[in-house]
Design a protein around this motif. Structure first.
Motif, short mmCIF file in Angstrom:
data_model
loop_
_atom_site.label_atom_id
_atom_site.label_comp_id
_atom_site.label_asym_id
_atom_site.label_seq_id
_atom_site.Cartn_x
_atom_site.Cartn_y
_atom_site.Cartn_z
N GLY A 166 44.05 62.40 28.64
CA GLY A 166 42.98 63.21 29.21
C GLY A 166 42.07 63.80 28.16
O GLY A 166 40.95 63.34 27.98
N ASP A 167 42.56 64.78 27.43
CA ASP A 167 41.69 65.55 26.53
C ASP A 167 41.29 64.74 25.29
O ASP A 167 42.14 64.36 24.49
CB ASP A 167 42.48 66.80 26.10
CG ASP A 167 41.59 67.77 25.35
OD1 ASP A 167 40.38 67.78 25.59
OD2 ASP A 167 42.13 68.51 24.50
N HIS A 168 40.01 64.50 25.14
CA HIS A 168 39.55 63.75 23.97
C HIS A 168 38.07 64.05 23.75
O HIS A 168 37.40 64.57 24.63
CB HIS A 168 39.74 62.24 24.19
CG HIS A 168 38.90 61.71 25.31
ND1 HIS A 168 39.30 61.73 26.63
CD2 HIS A 168 37.66 61.16 25.32
CE1 HIS A 168 38.35 61.23 27.39
NE2 HIS A 168 37.34 60.87 26.61
N VAL A 169 37.60 63.70 22.56
CA VAL A 169 36.17 63.86 22.27
C VAL A 169 35.66 62.54 21.68
O VAL A 169 36.26 61.97 20.78
CB VAL A 169 35.91 65.01 21.25
CG1 VAL A 169 34.46 65.01 20.79
CG2 VAL A 169 36.28 66.36 21.87
N ILE A 170 34.55 62.08 22.23
CA ILE A 170 33.86 60.94 21.64
C ILE A 170 32.78 61.52 20.74
O ILE A 170 31.79 62.08 21.21
CB ILE A 170 33.26 60.03 22.73
CG1 ILE A 170 34.41 59.49 23.60
CG2 ILE A 170 32.47 58.89 22.09
CD1 ILE A 170 33.97 58.63 24.75
N ALA A 171 33.02 61.42 19.45
CA ALA A 171 32.06 61.94 18.47
C ALA A 171 31.21 60.75 18.01
O ALA A 171 31.55 60.05 17.05
CB ALA A 171 32.80 62.59 17.31
N PRO A 205 28.16 71.94 19.52
CA PRO A 205 28.68 71.97 18.14
C PRO A 205 30.21 71.88 18.08
O PRO A 205 30.76 71.38 17.11
CB PRO A 205 28.19 73.32 17.60
CG PRO A 205 27.05 73.70 18.47
CD PRO A 205 27.29 73.09 19.82
N ALA A 206 30.88 72.34 19.12
CA ALA A 206 32.35 72.28 19.14
C ALA A 206 32.85 70.84 19.18
O ALA A 206 34.05 70.58 19.01
CB ALA A 206 32.89 73.06 20.34
N LYS A 207 31.92 69.90 19.41
CA LYS A 207 32.31 68.48 19.44
C LYS A 207 31.68 67.71 18.28
O LYS A 207 31.54 66.50 18.34
CB LYS A 207 31.84 67.86 20.76
CG LYS A 207 32.55 68.43 21.98
CD LYS A 207 32.04 67.74 23.23
CE LYS A 207 32.77 68.26 24.46
NZ LYS A 207 32.19 67.68 25.68
N PHE A 256 40.10 62.66 18.76
CA PHE A 256 38.67 62.34 18.53
C PHE A 256 38.54 60.87 18.14
O PHE A 256 39.41 60.30 17.50
CB PHE A 256 38.12 63.16 17.35
CG PHE A 256 37.65 64.55 17.69
CD1 PHE A 256 38.51 65.49 18.23
CD2 PHE A 256 36.33 64.93 17.44
CE1 PHE A 256 38.08 66.79 18.52
CE2 PHE A 256 35.88 66.21 17.72
CZ PHE A 256 36.75 67.15 18.26
N THR A 257 37.40 60.28 18.49
CA THR A 257 37.05 58.98 17.94
C THR A 257 35.56 59.00 17.60
O THR A 257 34.82 59.84 18.12
CB THR A 257 37.36 57.82 18.90
OG1 THR A 257 37.06 56.58 18.26
CG2 THR A 257 36.53 57.90 20.18
N GLU A 258 35.13 58.09 16.73
CA GLU A 258 33.74 58.12 16.22
C GLU A 258 33.06 56.77 16.41
O GLU A 258 32.67 56.13 15.43
CB GLU A 258 33.75 58.47 14.74
CG GLU A 258 34.42 59.78 14.41
CD GLU A 258 34.65 59.96 12.90
OE1 GLU A 258 34.35 59.04 12.11
OE2 GLU A 258 35.16 61.02 12.52
N PRO A 259 32.89 56.30 17.64
CA PRO A 259 32.20 55.02 17.80
C PRO A 259 30.73 55.15 17.46
O PRO A 259 30.11 56.18 17.75
CB PRO A 259 32.38 54.70 19.29
CG PRO A 259 32.52 56.04 19.94
CD PRO A 259 33.20 56.94 18.92
N GLY A 260 30.18 54.17 16.84
CA GLY A 260 28.73 54.14 16.58
C GLY A 260 28.15 52.96 17.32
O GLY A 260 27.68 53.06 18.45
N ARG A 261 28.25 51.78 16.68
CA ARG A 261 27.55 50.60 17.21
C ARG A 261 27.98 50.22 18.62
O ARG A 261 27.18 49.69 19.39
CB ARG A 261 27.72 49.42 16.25
CG ARG A 261 29.05 48.74 16.30
CD ARG A 261 29.21 47.76 15.15
NE ARG A 261 29.25 48.46 13.88
CZ ARG A 261 28.75 48.00 12.74
NH1 ARG A 261 28.17 46.83 12.69
NH2 ARG A 261 28.85 48.71 11.64
N SER A 262 29.26 50.46 18.97
CA SER A 262 29.70 49.96 20.28
C SER A 262 29.00 50.69 21.43
O SER A 262 28.95 50.19 22.54
CB SER A 262 31.22 50.05 20.41
OG SER A 262 31.60 51.38 20.61
#
Ligand code: LLP
Length: 434
Positions: free
Chosen positions: A59-64, A104-106, A292-298
């Protein structure tokens, strides 16, 4: 080739469309070259990563979103409205995400060379965490936080030494890269962190590289990262987040087979957490770690194309050159990485395909968008689209040869709007004549 040149832009009634918009009409209205983005394709890409992360995290996640891929404000606002956060790498990107009202919290701040001014700005903005990549940076952060009388929340960006098996320019998690901290180097800093009230260690992060072709290296890296997280907690540093980085791939249209879907990468993240015995630390399991995850191009790559018009066709030596009005000053990836981008005429003509070089007007032999590419017949005045150009396209563009940066257009259903106007020559000299 099994992967279609684009799953986003499709031929309808003889012409390439972006959602409901005929690219011929768009080119008439905006001129060329122009970047065209499909808002719904960005939404769909976001949903895919979001679903995979929900499954991985319970459930709890952040897409940065790694906004270096494409920081256009309209895209940031659209993603931000859906709950997306950001991974930033400069003060300029910080200003941009604040302008787009991303929470900003994300927001997390990566990068090996953050200046004291950038660190101070990040502390003022109250972002989630600064991802520290060296002992010197940690010292600078402590000084800046002390000067301001605040406590700096930070994470170690570690270098798990996992081979992402990708292009050397986009592999970032091996020993010999400038990125991240070796685990032992991070361990050596812990005593200093404990005795520094201006620092609070709240997370661990890594990014092993971009464009992962399989999910196995991600699982390996997440397991190393999560074990390190558990170790830090045992050492007395309660964490609030674990950031597994980017690497979610996108197709450029030259792949022999489709990449695994987002769900496979989500499963790899869950697998890595399980390998480390860290699942119980996730907030969904009653722990404190937000994933957290940090997708860019996708999120944006396949959603964008560069629309150009053929200026001239020139036969020289053994070659045919299709000279278009887009160039390396717009899309530098082919010149810089020999990257493949599918190229397609907007209105394909009947006739035999012919091998051509698609080049721009810039005075460099390296100014090409495609080399030795079989294209259906194209004539002067025809429109061509360079696909897979939504990520690291406009963002890496320049004004070389005094070429004013191209316009950007966001399509949403049958509607479209200019989300960055075409620059003028005067825009380019405005900073000189001030
Ligand atoms: N997180 C960090 C810390 C990164 O360094 C990067 C990319 C990402 C996330 C996002 O990676 P992605 O999901 O987009 O693969 N200009 C090159 C790409 C450089 C990527 C650098 N870091 C290109 O055009 O392929």
């Amino acid at each position: 080739m099994d992967v279609p040149p684009s799953r986003v832009f499709v031929m309808r009634e003889g012409a390439l469309h972006a959602e409901g918009v005929d690219l011929r009409a768009l080119a008439e209205a905006t001129g060329t070259p122009t970047w065209v983005y499909s808002a719904r394709a960005v939404d769909a890409a976001y949903d895919a990563v979001d679903d995979a992360m929900r499954a991985a995290s319970g459930g709890d996640h952040v897409i940065a979103y790694a906004i270096k891929a494409n920081g256009n404000l309209a895209l940031l606002r659209r993603l931000g409205a859906r709950g997306c956060g950001a991974d930033i790498v400069s003060g300029g990107e910080l200003a941009r995400v604040l302008r787009a009202r991303i929470d900003p919290a994300k927001v997390v701040f990566s990068g090996v060379g953050k200046t004291r001014d950038e660190l101070a700005a990040a502390l003022s903005a109250g972002i989630k965490a600064i991802h520290v990549e060296s002992a010197s940076e940690l010292r600078a952060l402590a000084e800046v936080a002390r000067d301001r009388g605040v406590v700096a929340d930070f994470a170690f960006r570690v270098n798990p030494d996992v081979d992402a098996k990708t292009h050397p320019y986009i592999a970032t998690g091996l020993h010999d890269t400038k990125f991240g901290l070796e685990l032992d180097a991070a361990r050596d800093l812990l005593a200093g962190v404990s005795s520094e009230p201006a620092l609070r260690l709240i997370g661990v992060a890594c990014h092993i590289g971009s464009q992962l072709e399989t999910s196995a290296p991600l699982r390996e890296a997440v397991a190393i990262l999560a074990r390190f997280g558990l170790e830090l907690e045992t050492a007395g540093f309660p964490l609030t987040h674990l950031d597994v980085g980017g690497g979610w791939p996108m197709e450029y249209g030259c792949e022999d087979a489709a990449f695994p879907g987002a769900e496979a990468f989500g499963a790899a993240i869950a697998g890595g957490l399980a390998d480390a015995g860290a699942e119980a630390r996730l907030t969904s399991a009653g722990g404190d770690w937000t994933l957290f995850t940090e997708p860019g191009r996708s999120l944006v790559g396949a959603a964008g194309l560069l629309l150009s018009r053929v200026v001239y066709v020139k036969d020289q030596g053994t070659k045919r050159f299709v000279i278009v009005d887009g160039a390396m000053s717009e899309l530098i990836r082919p010149a810089l990485y020999e990257a493949y981008h599918a190229v397609t005429p907007v209105v394909p003509r009947e006739g035999k395909a012919r091998v051509v070089d698609v080049v721009g007007p810039v005075c460099e032999s390296g100014d090409f968008l495609a080399l030795g590419r079989a294209l259906p017949p194209v004539d002067e005045g025809d429109l061509v689209a360079v696909l897979g150009a939504g990520a690291y396209g406009r963002e890496m563009s320049s004004a070389y040869n005094a070429r004013p940066p191209a316009a950007e257009v966001l399509v949403d259903g049958d509607a479209w709007r200019v989300v960055r106007r075409r620059a003028t020559p005067a825009d380019l000299w405005a900073l000189e004549e001030h």
